[in-house]
Scaffold this active site. Structure first.
Site, short mmCIF file in Angstrom:
data_model
loop_
_atom_site.label_atom_id
_atom_site.label_comp_id
_atom_site.label_asym_id
_atom_site.label_seq_id
_atom_site.Cartn_x
_atom_site.Cartn_y
_atom_site.Cartn_z
N LYS A 101 0.83 -1.22 0.00
CA LYS A 101 0.00 0.00 0.00
C LYS A 101 0.86 1.26 0.00
CE LYS A 101 -2.37 -1.59 3.58
NZ LYS A 101 -2.01 -3.02 3.53
N THR A 102 1.89 1.30 0.85
CA THR A 102 2.78 2.47 0.87
C THR A 102 3.56 2.59 -0.43
OG1 THR A 102 3.00 2.25 3.28
CG2 THR A 102 4.64 3.59 2.15
N THR A 120 -5.57 -1.67 7.01
CA THR A 120 -5.68 -3.13 7.03
C THR A 120 -7.05 -3.56 7.54
OG1 THR A 120 -4.71 -3.16 9.26
CG2 THR A 120 -3.21 -3.43 7.40
N ASP A 123 -1.35 6.52 6.30
CA ASP A 123 -1.35 5.09 6.62
C ASP A 123 -2.19 4.85 7.88
OD1 ASP A 123 -0.76 2.44 6.34
OD2 ASP A 123 1.31 2.59 7.04
#
Length: 341
Positions: free
Chosen positions: A67-68, A161, A112
């Site tokens: 994702k990052t 998540t 995040d």
């Protein structure tokens, strides 16, 4: 005792430094996630063609899937700056205000663990995402007034998540919602080969397959295992990674052919052996194996369920027939199965 975190998808400090050098910089270099990449490619190309900020993006899925990395790729593809932060860091409204007011036009703002934003910070983010403004309350009491600070159009990327913990108003402000799925062995092999090439390691097809099969469908774990196999091959072998070298190195780490580590095996043997396959409660399992219940639920159980070894039921965790066969434990009827309520 081997490091219990060797197959954890959570990043360690060493991982962050290692991953920075191996992260792909473009969608073309990003392995797997075909549909997601196509959707992102279309959105990026459209935004570039119009000269506008790209729509806000929400990325969700298990940890360690990229994702990052995708947030950085989007910024690179758009040729704009990216600012990285996380939900736990933005503890006060002023933290978010400072980050937002420092942004440039069309840049990427990556948050995040966005599900961990505090409610008052999240509410301030609504106006920033929808109307590109920040509302500040100046003064207190009867003389208090609201002052709006306009923001340049920007692209917010949220990563989580646990998408189910996001509030509906926050979810609704992301124009593009994309899920990252666990990787198959073929894609993980490509990642292992790519990483080995960047590290100037010699690795053959079977060696890459051995590492990929034990990586729990997660690129971060694949790179972590590659690093450990590299150490073993340099110290105990000739520096070349083949199937035998990889197998011995990973067996020493107690990572089995399915990628299960010591805690995974303790959890399953507790359910299958002590409690005859269940149902058994999460807290009971945690007490039996000496691990935190939340860690078991969030880190270990999802992969055991993907393998088909574990079911979650209203009455507790239940081991499957496939698990009994894999761990070579004879199925027997537990005493709790016969209880009447």
């Amino acid at each position: 005792m081997p490091d219990q975190r060797i197959v954890s998808p959570e990043p360690e400090d060493e991982d962050r430094q290692f991953d920075i050098t191996l992260r792909p910089k473009s969608l073309a270099d990003f392995v797997g996630q075909t549909k997601l990449k196509e959707n992102l490619s279309i959105a990026i190309e459209a935004a570039r063609g119009r000269g506008e900020a790209m729509d806000h993006v929400l990325l969700y899925g298990p940890p360690g899937l990229g994702k990052t990395t995708l947030a950085n790729i989007i910024a690179n593809e758009l040729n704009v700056r990216v600012d990285l932060t996380s939900g736990p860091v933005l503890q006060k409204k002023l933290d978010l205000t400072g980050a937002l007011t420092a942004m440039e036009a069309r840049q990427v703002f990556f948050v995040d663990e966005i599900h961990r934003l505090l409610p008052d910070v999240e509410e301030m983010l609504y106006a920033a995402l929808e109307d590109f403004r920040v509302d500040l309350m100046i003064g207190a009491g009867p003389g208090a007034r609201t002052h709006s600070i306009p923001l340049p159009p920007f692209t917010a990327i949220g990563a989580t998540t646990r998408a189910g913990l996001l509030s509906a108003p926050l979810r609704g402000r992301f124009g593009l919602t994309l899920r990252l799925n666990p990787y198959d062995v073929a894609d993980l092999k490509k990642i292992v080969f790519r990483s080995a090439g960047m590290l100037e390691l010699e690795i053959d097809e079977n060696g890459a397959t051995e590492i990929a099969q034990r990586s729990r469908g997660t690129p971060r774990i694949a790179n972590r295992l590659l690093r450990r196999v590299r150490d073993y091959s340099q110290v105990r072998a000739d520096g070349t990674i083949n199937q035998e070298t990889a197998r011995i190195a990973l067996d020493l780490l107690e990572v089995d052919p399915h990628g299960l580590d010591e805690i995974d095996q303790k959890v399953m043997r507790t359910i299958l052996g002590k409690y005859a396959g269940g149902p058994v409660g999460l807290n009971t399992i945690a007490a039996s194996v000496g691990e935190d219940a939340n860690t078991i639920e969030e880190v270990y159980e999802p992969y055991l369920m993907q393998l088909g070894f574990l079911d979650r039921t209203p009455r507790g965790r239940v081991g499957t027939r496939l698990a009994f066969e894999y761990f070579r434990i004879e199925m027997r009827q537990g005493p709790q199965v016969n209880l009447t309520f």
